[in-house]
Motif scaffolding. Structure first.
Motif, PDB file in Angstrom:
ATOM      1  N   SER A  10      -2.745  -0.994  -0.017  1.00 25.84           N
ATOM      2  CA  SER A  10      -2.602   0.413  -0.338  1.00 25.84           C
ATOM      3  C   SER A  10      -2.248   1.212   0.893  1.00 25.84           C
ATOM      4  CB  SER A  10      -3.913   0.942  -0.940  1.00 25.84           C
ATOM      5  OG  SER A  10      -4.988   0.736  -0.037  1.00 25.84           O
ATOM      6  N   MET A  11      -2.624   0.701   2.048  1.00 23.39           N
ATOM      7  CA  MET A  11      -2.213   1.294   3.297  1.00 23.39           C
ATOM      8  C   MET A  11      -1.446   0.228   4.066  1.00 23.39           C
ATOM      9  SD  MET A  11      -5.617   3.443   4.362  1.00 23.39           S
ATOM     10  CE  MET A  11      -6.671   2.009   4.340  1.00 23.39           C
ATOM     11  N   LYS A  12      -0.937   0.581   5.231  1.00 20.42           N
ATOM     12  CA  LYS A  12      -0.209  -0.387   6.026  1.00 20.42           C
ATOM     13  C   LYS A  12      -1.198  -1.304   6.738  1.00 20.42           C
ATOM     14  CE  LYS A  12       4.048   2.223   6.690  1.00 20.42           C
ATOM     15  NZ  LYS A  12       5.036   2.727   7.642  1.00 20.42           N
ATOM     16  N   LYS A  71       6.988   3.587   3.790  1.00 24.28           N
ATOM     17  CA  LYS A  71       5.904   4.575   3.699  1.00 24.28           C
ATOM     18  C   LYS A  71       4.525   3.921   3.557  1.00 24.28           C
ATOM     19  CE  LYS A  71       8.432   8.404   3.620  1.00 24.28           C
ATOM     20  NZ  LYS A  71       8.290   9.462   4.663  1.00 24.28           N
ATOM     21  N   LYS A  72       4.436   2.875   2.723  1.00 19.67           N
ATOM     22  CA  LYS A  72       3.138   2.307   2.355  1.00 19.67           C
ATOM     23  C   LYS A  72       2.911   0.874   2.827  1.00 19.67           C
ATOM     24  CE  LYS A  72       1.670   5.912   0.044  1.00 19.67           C
ATOM     25  NZ  LYS A  72       0.467   6.670   0.474  1.00 19.67           N
ATOM     26  N   TYR A  99      -4.776  -3.355  -5.768  1.00 20.95           N
ATOM     27  CA  TYR A  99      -4.130  -2.321  -4.965  1.00 20.95           C
ATOM     28  C   TYR A  99      -4.625  -2.375  -3.529  1.00 20.95           C
ATOM     29  CZ  TYR A  99      -2.469   2.363  -3.690  1.00 20.95           C
ATOM     30  OH  TYR A  99      -1.838   3.416  -3.091  1.00 20.95           O
ATOM     31  N   LEU A 157       1.691  -3.464  -0.584  1.00 19.84           N
ATOM     32  CA  LEU A 157       1.768  -2.703  -1.824  1.00 19.84           C
ATOM     33  C   LEU A 157       3.130  -2.877  -2.486  1.00 19.84           C
ATOM     34  CD1 LEU A 157       0.700  -0.654  -3.857  1.00 19.84           C
ATOM     35  CD2 LEU A 157       1.493   1.178  -2.336  1.00 19.84           C
ATOM     36  N   THR A 158       4.186  -2.911  -1.671  1.00 23.99           N
ATOM     37  CA  THR A 158       5.533  -3.069  -2.230  1.00 23.99           C
ATOM     38  C   THR A 158       5.678  -4.406  -2.934  1.00 23.99           C
ATOM     39  OG1 THR A 158       6.320  -1.796  -0.310  1.00 23.99           O
ATOM     40  CG2 THR A 158       7.987  -2.819  -1.709  1.00 23.99           C
ATOM     41  N   ILE A 218       9.398   2.648  -0.400  1.00 24.07           N
ATOM     42  CA  ILE A 218       7.960   2.396  -0.547  1.00 24.07           C
ATOM     43  C   ILE A 218       7.443   1.590   0.638  1.00 24.07           C
ATOM     44  CG2 ILE A 218       6.178   1.319  -1.978  1.00 24.07           C
ATOM     45  CD1 ILE A 218       8.042   1.744  -4.385  1.00 24.07           C
ATOM     46  N   ASN A 219       8.210   0.575   1.034  1.00 26.49           N
ATOM     47  CA  ASN A 219       7.805  -0.287   2.138  1.00 26.49           C
ATOM     48  C   ASN A 219       7.653   0.488   3.440  1.00 26.49           C
ATOM     49  OD1 ASN A 219       7.437  -2.988   3.419  1.00 26.49           O
ATOM     50  ND2 ASN A 219       9.345  -2.443   4.430  1.00 26.49           N
TER      51      ASN A 219
END
Length: 431
Positions: free
Chosen positions: A17-19, A87-88, A12, A92-93, A84-85
């Motif tokens: 998990s973050m950008k 936002k995160k 993760y 992660l996506t 998701i992309n």
């Protein structure tokens, strides 16, 4: 005993998990391309279809629906993954997409003759959704690393996706040959091995997928418009623009001819004079020309412009559809290759065009919704061909006349889109 939760936590983190951002483009771009190769077997079902029908005594028409369901799941995966992309981030996506995709392929290994219909859930829906998650995220990621070459970025991402069929078709055939007894394939080891390959390569590649840092962007010395893709529209704002729906229906219609070709390529080729081996080679060769169309035409659009490039693709599709009403022999082989090339081009060009129109910030979500047109196109044109035009190998003239007509509609839609872009640029120049 190994703590699986620890592995997930590390994956993760490394998956973004973050950008997560950095200033090294090559690892991120190569990572995204490898992910695309791993999840790009959207069109590989034709390799498995007949052996699965034989191995599980399954209905051939029911098996034929797997690819349609997978395409539908794929476009919805683009939509969900787009949220998701945005936002995160793409790491992660991609991580989630690879996990879902590999899990779908892996679970397919455990299906039996009594449970084979669950392949719609495992291979088609789970695999399609996972593929869609990663597809849109990789395109968005590479575009942000190459904001000054957005067409090339889309072409690289979509080209890698298209080449997956070329890469994994020989591997899949080799595995099926190894695990065949008395003409029946044992699919458990085949799908488990493929799932393992996709999972390992995909997760490693996902760990490198990241967004560019501010220092990298500043080092390009680009105007703000080139970096952001212009004004950034949210999904709600984009859907209020006529240009959004022009893009949506352009995707819907430009894919029509190829969607009509796919179920007929091998059988129609043999009816038009090709040997069976040549007809099979024709199917495989479309993977190469499809990928070339994605890379070459999207790159050309950076120099020639999106609209002019789309006009060329529409002309190629129109000519191909007309030729399909009568062409025979190796002329048929060449025509299918041209149509596949022209189908590949818009796949990458439209992703870049969507960013041109609505900005880079929400590109994952905006293009995810626009991509729904691909799923509707796949179902609609084949339904019309089969149920209204009654297409058979002996009767395809009306089907491809429809394909020729629909190939011209995106020309009109692209004119409207180009006028929108011109007006916007003129207004900003005055401002």
């Amino acid at each position: 005993m190994y703590d699986f939760s620890l592995f997930c936590g590390r994956a993760y983190f490394f998956g973004g998990s973050m950008k997560k951002s950095n200033n090294k483009p090559l690892p991120a771009i190569i990572g995204a391309l490898v992910v695309q190769l791993c999840v790009g077997i959207l069109y590989l079902w034709s390799v498995f279809k007949t052996p699965i029908v034989t191995a599980f005594n399954w209905n051939a028409s029911a098996a034929g629906m797997v690819s349609s369901y997978m395409i539908f799941a794929f476009v919805f995966g683009n939509l969900i993954g787009g949220f998701i992309n945005d936002k995160k981030g793409p790491g992660l996506t991609c991580f989630l997409g690879v996990i879902l995709f590999s899990l779908g392929v892996g679970l397919t290994a455990f299906l039996t003759e009594k449970t084979i219909s669950l392949i719609y859930v495992t291979y088609a829906v789970m695999g399609g959704l996972g593929s869609g998650f990663a597809y849109g995220a990789c395109i968005s990621c590479i575009q942000k690393w190459l904001p000054h070459r957005r067409g090339l970025a889309s072409g690289l991402a979509c080209g890698a996706f298209g080449l997956s069929t070329v890469v994994f078709t020989p591997l899949s055939n080799a595995l099926m040959n190894v695990f065949t007894t008395d003409g029946v394939v044992n699919f458990m080891p085949v799908f488990l091995i493929l799932a393992g390959v996709f999972l390992v390569l995909g997760l490693i590649a996902s760990s490198f997928v990241s967004l560019p840092g501010e220092e990298y962007i500043k080092s390009l010395n680009l105007p703000e418009k080139a970096v952001s893709g212009g004004e950034n529209y949210t999904l709600g704002q984009s859907m209020k623009q006529p240009a959004f729906w022009c893009l949506f229906f352009s995707i819907f219609f430009i894919n029509g001819t190829w969607n009509l070709c796919v179920p007929l390529i091998k059988d129609l080729g043999m009816a038009r004079g090709l040997a069976e081996s040549a007809a099979i080679a024709c199917v495989s060769f479309t993977g190469i020309t499809n990928a070339l169309g994605r890379i070459i035409m999207s790159t050309l659009s950076d120099k020639l412009g999106r609209a002019k490039t789309m006009y060329i693709l529409c002309a190629l599709t129109f000519a191909g559809a007309v030729l399909m009403t009568f062409i025979t022999g190796y002329g048929y082989f060449a025509t299918i290759a041209v149509i596949a090339f022209a189908y590949g081009g818009p796949s990458a060009l439209n992703a870049a065009l969507c960013t041109d129109l609505f900005g880079a910030k929400h590109s994952g979500t905006n293009y995810g919704v626009a991509m729904l047109a691909l799923g509707f196109s796949s179902i609609f044109f084949n339904w019309v061909s089969n149920n209204i035009l009654k297409a058979t190998v002996e009767n395809v003239t009306s089907t491809f006349i429809m394909g020729a007509v629909t190939a011209l509609i995106p020309v009109v839609l692209m004119i409207i889109i180009q006028r929108t872009l011109n007006k916007r640029d003129a207004a900003k120049a005055e401002g």
